[in-house]
Design a protein around this motif. Structure first.
Motif, mmCIF file in Angstrom:
data_model
loop_
_atom_site.group_PDB
_atom_site.id
_atom_site.type_symbol
_atom_site.label_atom_id
_atom_site.label_comp_id
_atom_site.label_asym_id
_atom_site.label_seq_id
_atom_site.Cartn_x
_atom_site.Cartn_y
_atom_site.Cartn_z
ATOM 1 N N LEU A 61 3.499 15.147 -3.138
ATOM 2 C CA LEU A 61 4.503 14.230 -3.672
ATOM 3 C C LEU A 61 3.868 13.369 -4.770
ATOM 4 O O LEU A 61 2.668 13.073 -4.711
ATOM 5 N N PRO A 62 4.641 12.941 -5.748
ATOM 6 C CA PRO A 62 4.068 12.148 -6.854
ATOM 7 C C PRO A 62 3.834 10.696 -6.445
ATOM 8 O O PRO A 62 4.494 9.764 -6.935
ATOM 9 N N TRP A 63 2.888 10.489 -5.544
ATOM 10 C CA TRP A 63 2.670 9.171 -4.960
ATOM 11 C C TRP A 63 2.393 8.100 -6.013
ATOM 12 O O TRP A 63 2.765 6.939 -5.825
ATOM 13 N N SER A 64 1.776 8.486 -7.111
ATOM 14 C CA SER A 64 1.415 7.495 -8.128
ATOM 15 C C SER A 64 2.623 6.909 -8.843
ATOM 16 O O SER A 64 2.514 5.858 -9.485
ATOM 17 N N ARG A 65 3.769 7.569 -8.765
ATOM 18 C CA ARG A 65 4.964 7.021 -9.415
ATOM 19 C C ARG A 65 6.072 6.659 -8.423
ATOM 20 O O ARG A 65 7.161 6.285 -8.818
ATOM 21 N N LEU A 66 5.777 6.752 -7.133
ATOM 22 C CA LEU A 66 6.738 6.359 -6.104
ATOM 23 C C LEU A 66 6.578 4.875 -5.780
ATOM 24 O O LEU A 66 5.475 4.394 -5.527
ATOM 25 N N HIS A 67 7.696 4.160 -5.760
ATOM 26 C CA HIS A 67 7.713 2.754 -5.360
ATOM 27 C C HIS A 67 8.640 2.616 -4.164
ATOM 28 O O HIS A 67 9.722 3.199 -4.123
ATOM 29 N N TRP A 68 8.220 1.786 -3.200
ATOM 30 C CA TRP A 68 8.910 1.693 -1.913
ATOM 31 C C TRP A 68 9.368 0.267 -1.670
ATOM 32 O O TRP A 68 8.570 -0.674 -1.655
ATOM 33 N N PHE A 69 10.668 0.113 -1.466
ATOM 34 C CA PHE A 69 11.274 -1.184 -1.208
ATOM 35 C C PHE A 69 11.903 -1.181 0.191
ATOM 36 O O PHE A 69 11.900 -0.164 0.877
ATOM 37 N N PHE A 70 12.443 -2.322 0.599
ATOM 38 C CA PHE A 70 13.005 -2.468 1.939
ATOM 39 C C PHE A 70 14.469 -2.880 1.853
ATOM 40 O O PHE A 70 14.823 -3.797 1.107
ATOM 41 N N GLY A 71 15.310 -2.210 2.652
ATOM 42 C CA GLY A 71 16.715 -2.572 2.700
ATOM 43 C C GLY A 71 16.957 -3.864 3.453
ATOM 44 O O GLY A 71 17.936 -4.572 3.183
ATOM 45 N N ASP A 72 16.069 -4.178 4.386
ATOM 46 C CA ASP A 72 16.169 -5.431 5.128
ATOM 47 C C ASP A 72 14.891 -5.642 5.898
ATOM 48 O O ASP A 72 14.056 -4.743 6.019
ATOM 49 N N ASP A 73 14.718 -6.841 6.409
ATOM 50 C CA ASP A 73 13.625 -7.121 7.333
ATOM 51 C C ASP A 73 13.920 -8.399 8.087
ATOM 52 O O ASP A 73 14.772 -9.202 7.677
ATOM 53 N N ARG A 74 13.244 -8.535 9.200
ATOM 54 C CA ARG A 74 13.369 -9.753 9.997
ATOM 55 C C ARG A 74 12.432 -10.813 9.429
ATOM 56 O O ARG A 74 11.363 -10.492 8.905
ATOM 57 N N ALA A 75 12.855 -12.064 9.538
ATOM 58 C CA ALA A 75 12.085 -13.181 8.988
ATOM 59 C C ALA A 75 10.965 -13.554 9.949
ATOM 60 O O ALA A 75 10.967 -14.613 10.582
ATOM 61 N N VAL A 76 10.005 -12.645 10.045
ATOM 62 C CA VAL A 76 8.827 -12.822 10.892
ATOM 63 C C VAL A 76 7.605 -12.453 10.051
ATOM 64 O O VAL A 76 7.739 -11.802 9.010
ATOM 65 N N PRO A 77 6.398 -12.841 10.469
ATOM 66 C CA PRO A 77 5.203 -12.416 9.721
ATOM 67 C C PRO A 77 5.103 -10.894 9.640
ATOM 68 O O PRO A 77 5.572 -10.183 10.534
ATOM 69 N N TRP A 78 4.472 -10.406 8.594
ATOM 70 C CA TRP A 78 4.398 -8.968 8.380
ATOM 71 C C TRP A 78 3.600 -8.226 9.455
ATOM 72 O O TRP A 78 3.736 -7.016 9.596
ATOM 73 N N ASP A 79 2.787 -8.957 10.209
ATOM 74 C CA ASP A 79 2.030 -8.300 11.284
ATOM 75 C C ASP A 79 2.733 -8.417 12.640
ATOM 76 O O ASP A 79 2.212 -7.960 13.658
ATOM 77 N N ASP A 80 3.927 -9.004 12.651
ATOM 78 C CA ASP A 80 4.691 -9.143 13.886
ATOM 79 C C ASP A 80 5.259 -7.787 14.306
ATOM 80 O O ASP A 80 5.662 -6.990 13.459
ATOM 81 N N PRO A 81 5.298 -7.491 15.611
ATOM 82 C CA PRO A 81 5.872 -6.212 16.054
ATOM 83 C C PRO A 81 7.316 -5.993 15.627
ATOM 84 O O PRO A 81 7.778 -4.848 15.579
#
Length: 240
Positions: A62-82
């Motif tokens: 896959l063309p990883w060097s030109r792939l960008h990854w975004f998020f449709g949503d997330d919970r308002a918790v620290p990024w290391d939270d389960p």
């Protein structure tokens, strides 16, 4: 079997759904050579299968060097939270991750959902290069969506104010519509629909009810996405 949405393909199980989604991503990349390519990620168990699959050697081309990854949503918790979708995605892609560090674009959640929504909207607009969306130039190449048992998509829950937001690109959700009841940040309908391809990944018997309610014309959040999304559904969800 439930009367399924148009453009639905039924697969044996969630693993088959994930493999088909990986193939769809590969095809879209091949159809857009030498271009920056943006994917909007979803939380949930079936999308997680997809991310784990993409990290395997089979997808090293896959063309990883030109792939960008975004998020449709997330919970308002620290990024290391389960509970964090960022943590889930990072764990699914593994270490070392095939995603270049600067190509994963998490929703900032440290300062709460309102600030996170404002900052993520700015991130999306900077990536897009404009303040307003042009129907002829989608923001995303691929938007991945799951389906909640209450019919929600991303963090667009029944009865919540974010459902009616049409101007902001991202919105705060102070109170989730189902567990876990923590604040969230979600992309809004116009942004989720700004895509070359929208793909629903649906698996498990628990999804039969929202699919049946959708087929009966109930006004569920999933029914408001518009356009002609693709649906990859397993037999358990389809009631087959």
């Amino acid at each position: 079997m439930i009367r399924l949405p148009e453009n639905t393909t039924v697969f044996d199980d969630g693993e088959a759904v994930a493999r088909a989604a990986a193939g769809h991503l590969r095809t879209l990349c091949e159809d857009a050579p030498n271009q920056r390519f943006a994917v909007c990620l979803s939380g949930g168990s079936t999308p997680k299968r997809l991310y784990t699959l993409l990290a395997r050697p089979d997808y090293a081309t896959l063309p990883w060097s030109r792939l960008h990854w975004f998020f449709g949503d997330d919970r308002a918790v620290p990024w290391d939270d389960p509970l964090s979708n960022v943590r889930m995605v990072r764990e699914a892609f593994g270490t070392p991750s095939p995603i270049p560090e600067t190509h994963l674009h998490p929703i900032p959640t440290a300062d709460g959902p309102e600030a996170g929504a404002r900052r993520y909207e700015a991130t999306l607009k900077a990536f897009y290069g404009a303040e307003t969306l042009d129907p002829a130039r989608p923001l995303f190449d691929l938007v991945l969506l799951g389906l909640g048992e209450d019919g929600h998509i991303a963090s667009l829950f029944p009865g919540k104010a974010a459902l009616d937001e049409t101007r902001a690109w991202a919105a705060a959700v102070p109170e989730a519509g189902m567990t876990p009841f923590v604040p969230r940040v979600t992309l809004t309908y116009p942004v989720l629909a700004s895509a070359r391809s929208v793909l629903f990944l649906v698996s498990g018997a628990g999804k039969q009810d929202p699919l049946a309610r959708l087929s009966q014309g109930e006004d569920l959040p999933v029914g408001r996405i518009g356009g002609s999304p693709l649906w990859f559904v397993d037999r358990a969800a389809a009631g087959a």
